[in-house]
Design an enzyme around this catalytic site. Structure first.
Site, PDB file in Angstrom:
ATOM      1  CB  THR A  56      -8.582  -0.829  -8.322  1.00 18.25           C
ATOM      2  OG1 THR A  56      -8.346   0.314  -7.538  1.00 18.25           O
ATOM      3  CG2 THR A  56      -8.058  -2.043  -7.599  1.00 18.25           C
TER       4      THR A  56
ATOM      5  CB  SER B 270      -7.281  -0.463   0.974  1.00 19.53           C
ATOM      6  OG  SER B 270      -7.643  -1.038  -0.259  1.00 19.53           O
TER       7      SER B 270
ATOM      8  NE  ARG C  43      -4.208   1.707   0.735  1.00 22.93           N
ATOM      9  CZ  ARG C  43      -5.213   1.921  -0.102  1.00 22.93           C
ATOM     10  NH1 ARG C  43      -5.162   1.460  -1.348  1.00 22.93           N
ATOM     11  NH2 ARG C  43      -6.287   2.575   0.279  1.00 22.93           N
TER      12      ARG C  43
ATOM     13  CD  GLU D 144      -9.009   6.393  -4.965  1.00 18.65           C
ATOM     14  OE1 GLU D 144      -9.897   5.602  -4.581  1.00 18.65           O
ATOM     15  OE2 GLU D 144      -9.271   7.452  -5.573  1.00 18.65           O
TER      16      GLU D 144
ATOM     17  CG  ASP E  51      -8.591   5.131  -0.744  1.00 15.68           C
ATOM     18  OD1 ASP E  51      -9.427   5.811  -1.354  1.00 15.68           O
ATOM     19  OD2 ASP E  51      -8.296   3.965  -1.073  1.00 15.68           O
TER      20      ASP E  51
ATOM     21  N   GLY F  48     -13.224  -1.682  -7.517  1.00 13.58           N
ATOM     22  CA  GLY F  48     -14.574  -1.159  -7.330  1.00 13.58           C
ATOM     23  C   GLY F  48     -14.736  -0.253  -6.124  1.00 13.58           C
ATOM     24  N   GLY F  49     -13.631   0.302  -5.606  1.00 11.59           N
ATOM     25  CA  GLY F  49     -13.744   1.205  -4.463  1.00 11.59           C
ATOM     26  C   GLY F  49     -14.355   0.479  -3.280  1.00 11.59           C
TER      27      GLY F  49
HETATM   28  N1  GLU Z   1      -8.669   3.156  -3.553  1.00  5.75           N
HETATM   29  C1  GLU Z   1      -9.592   2.066  -3.383  1.00  5.75           C
HETATM   30  C2  GLU Z   1      -9.199   1.210  -2.195  1.00  5.75           C
HETATM   31  O1  GLU Z   1      -8.023   1.026  -1.936  1.00  5.75           O
HETATM   32  C3  GLU Z   1      -9.685   1.198  -4.571  1.00  5.75           C
HETATM   33  C4  GLU Z   1     -10.209   1.949  -5.731  1.00  5.75           C
HETATM   34  C5  GLU Z   1     -10.831   1.071  -6.805  1.00  5.75           C
HETATM   35  O2  GLU Z   1     -11.170  -0.062  -6.558  1.00  5.75           O
HETATM   36  O3  GLU Z   1     -10.977   1.535  -7.935  1.00  5.75           O
HETATM   37  O4  GLU Z   1     -10.049   0.716  -1.541  1.00  5.75           O
END
Ligand code: GLU
Length: 584
Positions: A405, A469, A125, A425, A445, A491-492
């Site tokens: 991601t 994350s 990370r 990200e 994040d 997918g955030g």
């Molecule tokens: N920044 C997000 C995370 O680490 C991931 C972003 C994404 O999945 O597009 O949870």
């Protein structure tokens, strides 16, 4: 096990059910944090419809990545006698060219590796530089920046960890020379990598790409239009970097020459990363976070990436779901488990080097049983976090961020399983392109506000800290210690629900990899229930009858799934992105 399992029990029961936003809604900081969220949710890595489903079978080896050329590069390493770790390096180096909007050496990642029953987690990370303080994303008036303001600030860039994570994996499990692993990416960077349909569509939508001249001149033509799909883009700066790393080894990325080059260019854009920050970056290698799991009269384990990754919540969700009243329908159990797990995440999950994350408390059987007992016939609205020793006095984070991601998963002929989720990200990260790499904006994040109503947030910014994350590469292993399922997705914050859904369906008896990646998503991030577009009306109605407030949305998951079947391996790539499964 926690030293105080009874505390978990007592406090899980104190969960209150409210249907409004979290109680701190009155504070101005909270209102601004919510405004930042609203802004953020307007700019996810967008869904681009469905592509043809890619499913493959193999007796010995399997690769699933988000792009056919990355899958081909990984497969060529396996066929040359390489390990899953070798193939991962080749895949990631190619992804940085063919799916640059999602992951690359300018970002960070979480990697899970299993062999002979031993499951190891590597945390690559991004870290905050030594100059970072809690007020990094606060404006002069102490209000949080809007997401796009923070993104447009080079101080959103964290020190990248993907090269360090791959170096650790290669050192432990690699069989081929490092230099060979970068060869496919070097060739593509020199001859030109094709623009994919998804890259074209995302470039066409992105208003920030023109922000940095190096980014604009790569992704846009001289008129400022995105290159059409099929155009071959050469990346000589990336080829130069890769050739240097091929010759000098991966640590060269962090040593003086490249450190100075990256840091100077980042500082010119406004970053406060120092050469020392860059040079001292270390990936962290630990045992994976594992818990016992039973299914269909079998006993095994579920293993995922520990905090600051999202594996803690995926495991908590699965334990909650399996402990909930089995008479309740799967959709409802899945939603309610996600709701409760997400509430705990928003309070407790962060970098364990900086805050005490009550992992054992949250996963103790007493706590899980008590919390699962809260899953009733009806939808619970918005729930509070449970109270778990020792993190009694933290605020719940209202910030729920989205999305660039990629996930890939690889099994080699020696039975090594590797699952890696890798990120810059946002789609196109910070939009700053340095030495052929899109740099991440992963520090967004962090929680932008350090405290709410006098209580600290676990995920507040600090020097050297890693942001929370949702990324959660996960494996399920059988009693003999053999992996039977590998899953992960971008997918955030929806990642947690995407991965939980696949595991839940697998536990429920769906063992076809293609069906697992294709199933429509059913998500809850402690509020409304999010159903993927096209959700069958009968299933939706069954949920609204239970009191779920439902909303349909397009969802850009990018699942990579491998299952072990009686006759070998089966892999599948998510049809919502352009991935490819291939094996032999
Ligand atoms: N920044 C997000 C995370 O680490 C991931 C972003 C994404 O999945 O597009 O949870």
């Amino acid at each position: 096990m926690t030293q105080f399992p009874w505390l978990g029990l007592a406090l899980a029961l104190s969960v209150a059910t409210v249907h409004a936003a979290p109680s701190a809604a009155s504070s101005a900081a909270h209102a601004h944090a919510l405004a930042a969220i609203a802004q953020r949710q307007a700019t996810p890595e967008a869904a681009t419809g469905r592509y043809p489903l890619s499913v493959a079978s193999g007796r010995q080896a399997m690769v699933v990545t988000a792009h056919p050329l990355a899958t081909a590069a990984a497969l060529s390493m396996l066929r040359a006698g390489g390990s899953a770790a070798d193939a991962a390096v080749a895949a990631q180096a190619v992804l940085g060219l063919v799916e640059p909007q999602s992951s690359g050496f300018g970002g960070g990642s979480f990697l899970l590796h299993a062999h002979s029953g031993e499951v190891t987690a590597i945390d690559g990370r991004e870290t905050a530089p030594a100059a970072a303080t809690v007020s990094r994303f606060l404006k002069a008036d102490q209000q949080p920046m809007r997401f796009n303001e923070a993104l447009a600030d080079a101080r959103a860039v964290g020190i990248p960890g993907t090269v360090a994570a791959l170096a650790e994996a290669h050192q432990r499990w690699g069989r081929l020379p490092w230099s060979k692993l970068l060869a496919p990416a070097i060739a593509l960077a020199e001859t030109g990598a094709p623009v994919s349909d998804r890259l074209y569509r995302l470039s066409a939508q992105d208003e920030l790409l023109a922000r940095s001249p190096s980014t604009a001149s790569y992704f846009l033509d001289p008129e400022g239009q995105p290159w059409p799909s099929g155009t071959r883009l050469k990346n000589p700066a990336y080829a130069t970097l890769l050739k240097s790393l091929a010759k000098e080894g991966p640590r060269a990325f962090y040593q003086e020459k490249w450190a100075d080059s990256f840091v100077q260019q980042l500082q010119a854009a406004g970053s406060d990363i120092s050469p020392a920050d860059w040079q001292t970056y270390q990936a962290k290698v630990t045992p994976a976070l594992c818990r016992p799991l039973t299914w269909a009269a079998q006993a095994g384990r579920i293993c995922s990436s520990p905090p600051p990754a999202g594996g803690l919540t995926v495991i908590e969700n699965i334990l909650l779901m399996t402990q909930a009243n089995a008479a309740l329908p799967l959709d409802h159990r899945l939603i309610e488990a996600q709701r409760l797990g997400f509430a705990d995440r928003q309070r407790y999950s962060a970098d364990p080097a900086f805050v005490s994350v009550p992992v054992d408390g949250l996963l103790s059987s007493a706590y899980v049983q008590a919390r699962a007992a809260l899953i009733g016939e009806r939808a619970a609205g918005t729930v509070s976090a449970g109270y778990v020793f020792p993190a009694l006095s933290l605020a719940t984070d209202p910030q729920v961020l989205e999305h660039g991601t990629s996930h890939f998963t690889i099994v080699d002929a020696r039975g090594h399983w590797l699952a890696m989720t890798s990120s810059i990200e946002d789609a196109f990260g910070s939009r700053l392109m340095v030495n052929g790499l899109l740099m991440n904006n992963q520090l967004t994040d962090f929680s932008f506000v350090p405290e709410l109503d006098g209580l600290l947030l676990a995920n507040r910014v600090a020097a050297g800290k890693r942001p929370r994350s949702a990324m959660s590469p996960t494996l399920v292993l059988n009693a003999a210690g053999k992996p039977v399922l590998s899953v992960g997705s971008p997918g955030g914050s929806r990642i947690i629900g995407f991965n939980t859904g696949v595991i839940a369906r697998w536990l429920n008896g769906e063992h076809d990899a293609g069906a697992l990646v294709s199933a429509l998503h059913v998500l809850n991030r402690n509020g409304i229930t999010e159903l993927e577009e096209g959700f069958p009306a009968a299933r939706r109605d069954a949920l609204t009858e239970r009191g779920h407030e439902v909303k349909e949305a397009g969802m850009a998951s990018g699942l990579g799934v491998i299952v072990r079947k009686a006759n070998g391996l089966q892999g599948a790539a998510d049809p919502r992105r352009e991935g490819r499964a291939a094996g032999y």
